[in-house]
Every structure is written in C-alpha cells, then in structure tokens.
Scaffold this motif. Structure first.
Motif, PDB file in Angstrom:
ATOM      1  N   VAL A 554       0.833  -1.205   0.000  1.00 23.60           N
ATOM      2  CA  VAL A 554       0.000   0.000   0.000  1.00 23.60           C
ATOM      3  C   VAL A 554       0.866   1.251   0.000  1.00 23.60           C
ATOM      4  N   LEU A 555       1.897   1.297   0.848  1.00 28.66           N
ATOM      5  CA  LEU A 555       2.735   2.487   0.944  1.00 28.66           C
ATOM      6  C   LEU A 555       3.508   2.742  -0.351  1.00 28.66           C
ATOM      7  N   LEU A 556       4.031   1.681  -0.964  1.00 25.44           N
ATOM      8  CA  LEU A 556       4.776   1.854  -2.219  1.00 25.44           C
ATOM      9  C   LEU A 556       3.857   2.329  -3.338  1.00 25.44           C
ATOM     10  N   ASN A 557       2.643   1.800  -3.367  1.00 26.70           N
ATOM     11  CA  ASN A 557       1.694   2.242  -4.390  1.00 26.70           C
ATOM     12  C   ASN A 557       1.322   3.710  -4.207  1.00 26.70           C
ATOM     13  N   LEU A 558       1.152   4.127  -2.961  1.00 28.45           N
ATOM     14  CA  LEU A 558       0.832   5.527  -2.695  1.00 28.45           C
ATOM     15  C   LEU A 558       1.964   6.444  -3.158  1.00 28.45           C
ATOM     16  N   LEU A 559       3.203   5.992  -2.992  1.00 28.26           N
ATOM     17  CA  LEU A 559       4.342   6.782  -3.457  1.00 28.26           C
ATOM     18  C   LEU A 559       4.340   6.932  -4.975  1.00 28.26           C
ATOM     19  N   SER A 560       4.074   5.831  -5.697  1.00 27.78           N
ATOM     20  CA  SER A 560       4.076   5.916  -7.168  1.00 27.78           C
ATOM     21  C   SER A 560       2.930   6.774  -7.673  1.00 27.78           C
ATOM     22  N   VAL A 561       1.757   6.688  -7.025  1.00 27.46           N
ATOM     23  CA  VAL A 561       0.623   7.533  -7.418  1.00 27.46           C
ATOM     24  C   VAL A 561       0.934   8.996  -7.144  1.00 27.46           C
ATOM     25  N   GLY A 562       1.533   9.285  -5.979  1.00 33.41           N
ATOM     26  CA  GLY A 562       1.898  10.660  -5.653  1.00 33.41           C
ATOM     27  C   GLY A 562       2.881  11.240  -6.659  1.00 33.41           C
ATOM     28  N   ALA A 563       3.848  10.429  -7.089  1.00 34.38           N
ATOM     29  CA  ALA A 563       4.809  10.892  -8.092  1.00 34.38           C
ATOM     30  C   ALA A 563       4.111  11.197  -9.418  1.00 34.38           C
ATOM     31  N   ALA A 564       3.143  10.354  -9.791  1.00 34.14           N
ATOM     32  CA  ALA A 564       2.392  10.593 -11.034  1.00 34.14           C
ATOM     33  C   ALA A 564       1.604  11.901 -10.942  1.00 34.14           C
ATOM     34  N   TYR A 565       0.996  12.156  -9.789  1.00 31.72           N
ATOM     35  CA  TYR A 565       0.275  13.413  -9.584  1.00 31.72           C
ATOM     36  C   TYR A 565       1.225  14.611  -9.719  1.00 31.72           C
ATOM     37  N   GLY A 566       2.426  14.482  -9.152  1.00 34.78           N
ATOM     38  CA  GLY A 566       3.391  15.565  -9.234  1.00 34.78           C
ATOM     39  C   GLY A 566       3.758  15.887 -10.667  1.00 34.78           C
ATOM     40  N   VAL A 567       3.971  14.855 -11.473  1.00 34.62           N
ATOM     41  CA  VAL A 567       4.309  15.063 -12.888  1.00 34.62           C
ATOM     42  C   VAL A 567       3.145  15.712 -13.625  1.00 34.62           C
ATOM     43  N   LEU A 568       1.918  15.275 -13.342  1.00 34.11           N
ATOM     44  CA  LEU A 568       0.741  15.874 -13.975  1.00 34.11           C
ATOM     45  C   LEU A 568       0.671  17.376 -13.702  1.00 34.11           C
ATOM     46  N   ALA A 569       0.828  17.729 -12.425  1.00 31.55           N
ATOM     47  CA  ALA A 569       0.767  19.148 -12.064  1.00 31.55           C
ATOM     48  C   ALA A 569       1.885  19.935 -12.732  1.00 31.55           C
ATOM     49  N   LEU A 570       3.079  19.368 -12.759  1.00 28.84           N
ATOM     50  CA  LEU A 570       4.241  20.052 -13.318  1.00 28.84           C
ATOM     51  C   LEU A 570       4.072  20.294 -14.817  1.00 28.84           C
ATOM     52  N   VAL A 571       3.607  19.266 -15.537  1.00 28.22           N
ATOM     53  CA  VAL A 571       3.520  19.354 -17.002  1.00 28.22           C
ATOM     54  C   VAL A 571       2.266  20.091 -17.450  1.00 28.22           C
ATOM     55  N   PHE A 572       1.107  19.645 -16.979  1.00 29.76           N
ATOM     56  CA  PHE A 572      -0.144  20.156 -17.542  1.00 29.76           C
ATOM     57  C   PHE A 572      -0.669  21.409 -16.844  1.00 29.76           C
ATOM     58  N   GLN A 573      -0.270  21.620 -15.602  1.00 34.45           N
ATOM     59  CA  GLN A 573      -0.706  22.827 -14.913  1.00 34.45           C
ATOM     60  C   GLN A 573       0.309  23.952 -15.076  1.00 34.45           C
ATOM     61  N   HIS A 574       1.599  23.628 -14.847  1.00 34.92           N
ATOM     62  CA  HIS A 574       2.640  24.652 -14.913  1.00 34.92           C
ATOM     63  C   HIS A 574       3.342  24.704 -16.269  1.00 34.92           C
ATOM     64  N   GLY A 575       3.113  23.688 -17.118  1.00 35.32           N
ATOM     65  CA  GLY A 575       3.647  23.736 -18.480  1.00 35.32           C
ATOM     66  C   GLY A 575       5.093  23.320 -18.632  1.00 35.32           C
ATOM     67  N   VAL A 576       5.721  22.759 -17.586  1.00 37.06           N
ATOM     68  CA  VAL A 576       7.119  22.337 -17.668  1.00 37.06           C
ATOM     69  C   VAL A 576       7.228  21.088 -18.545  1.00 37.06           C
ATOM     70  N   GLY A 577       7.887  21.199 -19.669  1.00 37.35           N
ATOM     71  CA  GLY A 577       8.047  20.070 -20.579  1.00 37.35           C
ATOM     72  C   GLY A 577       6.808  19.740 -21.391  1.00 37.35           C
ATOM     73  N   ALA A 578       5.784  20.568 -21.316  1.00 38.86           N
ATOM     74  CA  ALA A 578       4.535  20.280 -22.032  1.00 38.86           C
ATOM     75  C   ALA A 578       4.734  20.250 -23.542  1.00 38.86           C
ATOM     76  N   SER A 579       5.633  21.086 -24.052  1.00 37.03           N
ATOM     77  CA  SER A 579       5.853  21.146 -25.499  1.00 37.03           C
ATOM     78  C   SER A 579       6.396  19.833 -26.049  1.00 37.03           C
ATOM     79  N   LEU A 580       7.032  19.032 -25.191  1.00 35.12           N
ATOM     80  CA  LEU A 580       7.598  17.759 -25.640  1.00 35.12           C
ATOM     81  C   LEU A 580       6.505  16.768 -26.053  1.00 35.12           C
ATOM     82  N   ILE A 581       5.312  16.936 -25.511  1.00 32.34           N
ATOM     83  CA  ILE A 581       4.207  16.040 -25.871  1.00 32.34           C
ATOM     84  C   ILE A 581       3.133  16.772 -26.674  1.00 32.34           C
ATOM     85  N   GLY A 582       3.525  17.882 -27.275  1.00 33.03           N
ATOM     86  CA  GLY A 582       2.628  18.590 -28.179  1.00 33.03           C
ATOM     87  C   GLY A 582       1.489  19.304 -27.516  1.00 33.03           C
ATOM     88  N   THR A 583       1.712  19.852 -26.318  1.00 36.41           N
ATOM     89  CA  THR A 583       0.641  20.573 -25.646  1.00 36.41           C
ATOM     90  C   THR A 583       1.245  21.770 -24.916  1.00 36.41           C
TER      91      THR A 583
END
Length: 738
Positions: A554-583
């Motif tokens: 459970v704890l390891l899964n929560l860590l991987s989900v949290g990391a995925a959320y962090g990447v989502l916020a970084l790319v799609f909310q703040h735009g960091v690296g968004a151009s690499l995936i055409g957005t």
C-alpha cells in the motif's frame, strides 16, 4: 485451471473462440445504450435534465455565427446584408430551427463591429444534431468565401460536438493501430520469436473484443459511454498482454530448466498463473471503487474495465495453457536470430539490473532513503495541483479553428459563452403568481451585477415547465462565473420562483455542470480512496499472509501515485516540458483524472508487486533466507517486469499523443506512474525495504492466523521450479543466465 486446459486443449481453444465470436456478434446486434444527460451529471444539473426528460422536452443544440468586420459597423447596410445572407444560407439547409437576428436579440458587440446570429440545429438528441450540422457549416463557409473582408465563422454545441466525435474516432483508431504493433514489437524483443510474441497480443485483442460485446449486451442495465470504450482498450491491451507475458515467460523458463512440457505448464499455473489471478482480482476490486463516485460515466468506465480484466484473466488461465500444450516447443518458432541472441545474452538478470541491485542490497537503508527522497521530490508539485472541469478551449489543441472562433466571440462579447438555465417546474406555469415570479427572476438576476442580458424565457404550458436563460459574467469556468452561479442558486432563485408553492427550480448549464461535477468529485474522493486502499491491503494480506507485505504494498503504491500526480501538475498545470508532448500548460488538471488515475494505478501496480513478491516468497519457502530470496526474486523477474512495463508505458504513452487534453493527461499520468513503479519502486525501494525488514517481512500476528490460506502450497506433483532444490549460492549466481 491450467491442468484442465492442458488436458482439454481443443475444448479450451475452440470454446474461447466460440465465446468471443458469439458475444461480439450479440453485442453488435444489441448495440450500446449510452449514458443519458440526466445520468451523466450530479446535483441540480441532473435534476434539471430529469425534469426536461420527464416532460418530453429536448434541449436543442445551440449554434452561433460570428459576423465581424474591422472596417464596417453593424449599422452599415453591407454588414446587415452579410448577416441576412448568412441567415438565408443557414435556413436553406433545412437542418435548423428559426434564426434569431442579432438586430432583434441585441447580440451586437459594444464596439459595434461584431454580431452573433443565433439558431438551433435540428435533432432530437446530440448525435442527431451532430449529424445535421456539417451541412450548416458548409453553408456558413460558402458565405465566408463570398465575403473575404468579413470574418464569418460558426461556433456552438453541435459544431463542437462534431469535432469531438470525429476526433474521438480518429484518435481511437490511431491508438489501436499504434498500440498493437508497439506491443508486438516489444514482445518480439522480449521473446526473440514470432509465435511467442504473437500469442499475448492475439489473446489480449480477443479479450478486448469479447469484453466489448459483453459490455454492449449489459448496457441496457448499466449504460456505457465512449470514454468507457477508450479506457477498456487502454487497460485491456495493457493487462491482457502482461498477464500472458507473465505466464508464458515462466513456462519457457521451466522448459529451459529441463522440465517436461506438462510439468512446466503445471509450475507456470501454480506460480505465475496464481499471480495473474491475484493481480486481476486486485484490479477488479480497485476499479469497483469508482462506483462510489455516483457518476454514471465513472460507473461505465469501471464496469467496462472490470469486464475486460476478468476476460483477460480468464483467457490467460485457460486458453494460454491449452495453446502452450498444443504448441510445445514450437512456441519458439520464427526465431529472429539477432533478437533471440540478444535476449539470451541480456536475460532476466542483465548487467543493468545486477548493477542496480548489488549496491541496493549492500546498503539498503541508503538506497531506501535515496529512492524515497527522489519520489517525494517528484511528487512535490502535487501540493500545488489545481483541478477543474477543463473548458472547451483548454481541451482542444492549440491553433484549433473552433478555439480561435470561440476566443473571437469571447473577446467581442465578454461573459460566459453558455448561459445558466433555470428549469422551473410548477403546478401552473401560466398562473399570474408564476408569471410575476419569472419576471422578477430576470430583474433580480441582472440587479446582482454578476449576470447580464439578454435573458430569455421559454414557457411550455402543457408540461408546466419553463426555462430561463441568464448569461453569467466570467469565462464560464472561473471564479467570476462560479460566484455568479452561487448568487443565482442561493439568492435569486429562492427569492423569486422558489417562493411559489409547489415549485422546484434547479439551475443547469455548463458552469453549473462544472461546479456540481467538481463538488461530487471532492465528496467522493475520500470514500473511493479509502475503499481501494482497504481492499487492496486485505487482498495482499490474504494472498501472502503477511502484515508487512500488505502494508509495504500500500505504501509503495501511494508513493508511485503521488509521483504521477506531481508530474501531472508540473507538465499540464505549470507547463514544464509540455511542449515535448505537443501541448501547453493549461493551468489545471482535469478534475476526474486524479481519482481515475488513483484507482487504475492502484490496481495495475499490484501486477508487478504480486509477481515479484510471489517469486521472492516462493524462493523463501524453499529454504532461502530473506536477503537471498529478495536478490533472487528481483533478478529472476527483472526481465519480464521490464518487458511488461515497457509494453504498458508504450500503450499508455500512445494515449498521451491524442488530441484531447484529458486523454493526454490520463495517458501521461499512467505511463509515468508505471515507469516509476517498474524502476524506482520495484528495482530499488522494494528490495531495499524487504532487505531491511528481513524475516519481519513474513510477520503475521497470532490473532490473524485464522485468515484462510489462499496461497499456493507448493508446486503440483512434487515438481520443483527453477529455484527448486539448488543451493542459495548457485541460485544467486544463476540469476544472470536465467
């Protein structure tokens, strides 16, 4: 199941093919019943849709045509002539209702250089309107060609719906044609033989086809949606290939170790087969949590995913053993010399994984601290995550013609592009009291300063229903529009039509839909998260009879989900690296994506966890100490986990290339989480934590000894796997060649 399938090979294989053909045919004949508007949204929006449905009133798709000139004003005869020409062209198609001239409705811009011609597209539902709108769009485009000095562009529900419908079909087809060859190519590298690579892909595709038929057949009881089909393809292909890969690789390992065909199949069934079953049940339980959202689209996605996972598990545990029994060593047919040699040299205990694992096992505390720090750093942007129901402009790719038109409309006519609609159901909608209340509703709404005209009242006397359209200030998806909606719902409506006895007046519209949906998502987040975490914990506890393994999972899964959320916020909310995936960064994450990702990832991450920990426990049950068992388990599963992860990441990444922002976010979130899970989590953090825990990994309190044993009690027929009777030292050294 494996033994039965091996003994009844023809029954298993042809029975499966018959099952796929029958359910897909029946599903196609039955058709799919889609989620209705009343089901798709919660709160007042759902109630408003229900009132209109019960009254037999259809909400036609509204369209507008922007007529704009930088040189002429709306008072110029040439401008008026252009507007009249557009109106005549639209009506000539026979696909619309009456047009409403901007000179009658007052839809003229403040600078007097723009006008909006409004009308509705014929059709009893959205699909019919979408089918009718191309002729109207062609007529508008024809007028534009005759007036190069004007901007004459169409924008509305039907034209936007057409774009989404066309794009969804194109994207779905592109995903299918990209994901399947990609999975096949990865499997060719993993197995080095054509037959072995084709088997998992064929089984995954047939499982998806059968599941599609089953979902269509059951859609009369539980309505489905286009999103459900998309998710079913995404998850079905990923888990279907992975499950077959786990099973097939273990059977090949046992054959390479010298076991006969029947024994190798029994060992694969008792080990990888059991891991597939536990993984499948975990995904099913996790997906069931989406039913707690109370949102019909989520129920549809949940049910479709459950059906495809169950079908994939069934195919892996029955058809695959039968096919392997039929083929025997011919499963290695079609060897590609270079790839086969590369696979043999790399093996599951490649130099890379040995290089990673050796320092992890030597300094587990430092490795665990470093890996946890990296994951927490990746997850940090999660603290800034802002979720929202993305607007039309945010969903579509940059430079889209419809987006450009909508931006011109908003610039010329500030305010929400879609008005709030008060749906009033009364005992007598034509009574003097109600007539006065409807008039007061409009005047009070404008008096708040948060709404603007023109307002429009439509009375349906026979049904005792009226609709009042009131435009809101703001973009439709910002704080200004939300505050206006709140004032309308909590102040204006209760003080006017709400005072008339026997009246209900829910407020609907795009802003209302976004607000109600976000509120429902927020309210259901905790119950869904709790349900998934608790049941995943219980399944791990039952599967491994270890409190430590369950907590660690459970704890390891929560860590991987949290990391995925962090990447989502970084790319799609703040735009960091968004151009690499055409957005580009859109300032928010789609409101349903985090919950959806949590449920999916918690289920899928268990694939690797169950597979790896099963191999570790298998070695430990045969007499190895925990540290040696961990080393052996990671090394012996590294190859198959890598192959499975690359397939999942590849399939999910395909969805990250699609046009719609929500699909991009879902695909990127899943791909990143699986990549992190298969590398940092399984190759570093899991072995480090299990090494630190030592024998405490297998701790089960006395008061839990009553738990039923659903774990494998050894291999069938006294057979020993490749980890079998060999001494620990030989096993550790053998990791490389295996």
């Amino acid at each position: 199941m494996g033994a039965w399938s091996a003994r009844h090979r023809k029954t298993a294989v042809f029975g499966w093919l018959l099952f796929v053909v029958i359910v897909s045919f029946l599903g196609g004949a039955h058709g799919s019943d889609k989620v209705t508007d009343a089901e798709s949204m919660p709160g007042q929006v759902a109630r408003a849709a229900k009132i209109l449905d019960d009254a037999g009133l259809k909400s036609p798709a509204g369209e507008t045509v922007l007529v704009q000139s930088s040189a002429l004003t709306v008072d110029d005869p040439a401008f008026r002539a252009a507007v009249d020409q557009v109106s005549a062209a639209v009506l000539a198609t026979g696909r619309t209702g009456e047009t409403h001239s901007p000179y009658d409705t007052g839809a003229l811009s403040a600078d007097r250089h723009s006008a909006l011609l409004q009308f509705t597209v014929n059709g009893e539902d959205r699909e019919a309107a979408v089918a009718n709108v191309p002729a109207v769009m062609d007529a508008v485009a024809g007028v534009q060609r005759q007036h190069a000095d004007f901007v004459i562009e169409e924008y509305g529900e039907a034209s936007a719906g057409k774009w989404f419908s066309d794009q969804f079909k194109d994207d779905f087809a592109r995903a299918e044609w990209t994901a399947v060859p990609l999975a096949l190519g990865i499997l060719l590298v993993a197995f080095g033989a054509v037959v072995a690579a084709v088997l998992p892909v064929v089984l995954a595709i047939t499982a998806f086809v059968a599941a599609s038929g089953l979902v269509a057949l059951s859609s009369g009881l539980l309505h489905t949606s286009d999103d459900a089909s998309s998710v079913m393809l995404l998850v079905g292909l990923a888990v279907g290939v992975d499950y077959c890969l786990f099973y097939l690789r273990r059977e090949r390992e046992e054959r390479a170790a010298g076991h006969d065909r029947a024994t190798a199949l029994r060992i694969a069934a008792a080990t990888s087969g059991r891991a597939v079953l536990v993984s499948g049940v975990t995904v099913v339980v996790a997906m069931a949590g989406m039913f707690l959202t109370g949102i019909a689209d989520f129920r549809a996605m949940s049910f479709a995913t459950i059906v495809v996972v169950v079908t994939a598990v069934l195919g892996s545990l029955t058809v695959l053993p039968a096919l392997l029994s039929m083929l025997g060593d011919r499963v290695e047919k079609g060897r590609l010399p270079f790839l086969h040699r590369l696979r043999r040299e790399a093996g599951s205990g490649s130099r890379f994984w040995n290089a990673v694992l050796t320092p992890v096992l030597r300094r587990p505390l430092a490795a665990a601290a470093l890996a946890t720090g990296v994951l927490l750093a990746i997850a940090a942007p999660l603290l800034t995550m802002h979720t929202a129901n993305l607007t039309f402009q945010q969903q579509l790719p940059k430079g889209n013609a419809l987006v450009a038109t909508s931006q011109r409309v908003e610039a010329a006519f500030p305010g929400s592009p879609s008005p709030a609609t008060v749906v009033v159901k009364a005992r007598d909608i034509t009574s003097p009291e109600m007539t006065a209340a409807l008039a007061e509703l409009q005047s009070r709404a404008l008096a708040t300063g948060r709404m603007h005209g023109p307002t429009e009242v439509t009375v349906h006397a026979e049904q005792n229903v009226a609709t009042v359209d009131i435009p809101l200030y703001g973009s439709g998806n910002d704080e200004t529009s939300a505050a206006a909606l709140k004032a309308l719902r909590e102040e204006v409506v209760p003080a006017t039509v709400g005072k008339v006895p026997g009246t209900e007046a829910p407020v609907t519209g795009s802003t209302a839909g976004s607000v109600d949906f976000n509120r429902q998502m927020s309210d259901s987040m905790l119950p869904v998260f709790g349900f998934v975490v608790v049941f995943a914990f219980l399944l791990m506890l039952l599967s491994f009879r270890s409190l430590s393994v369950a907590v660690t999972a459970v704890l390891l899964n929560l860590l991987s989900v949290g990391a995925a959320y962090g990447v989502l916020a970084l790319v799609f909310q703040h735009g960091v690296g968004a151009s690499l995936i055409g957005t580009a960064g859109v300032g928010a994450v789609e409101s349903w994506v985090p919950l959806f990702l949590f449920v999916i990832l918690f289920g899928l991450s268990m694939d690797y966890h169950v597979f790896v920990v099963s191999r570790i426990k298998e070695a430990r049950d045969r007499g190895m100490d925990t540290r040696a068992a961990v080393a052996h388990g990671i090394r012996s599963t590294a190859g198959v986990v890598t192959s499975a992860a690359v397939i999942m990441v590849g399939v999910f990444a395909v969805f990250g290339t699609l046009s719609m922002q929500s699909m991009k976010q879902m695909g990127v979130g899943l791909a990143v989480a699986v990549l992190i899970d298969a590398t940092i989590i399984r190759a570093v953090l899991l072995p480090a934590v299990m090494t630190l825990l030592g024998e405490r990994n297998w701790y089960l309190p006395r008061w839990l000894h009553w738990l039923p044993r659903i774990e494998a009690e050894g291999l069938p027929g006294g057979a020993e796997g490749t980890e079998g009777a060999a001494p620990d030292a030989r096993l550790l050294g053998a990791g490389a060649h295996r």
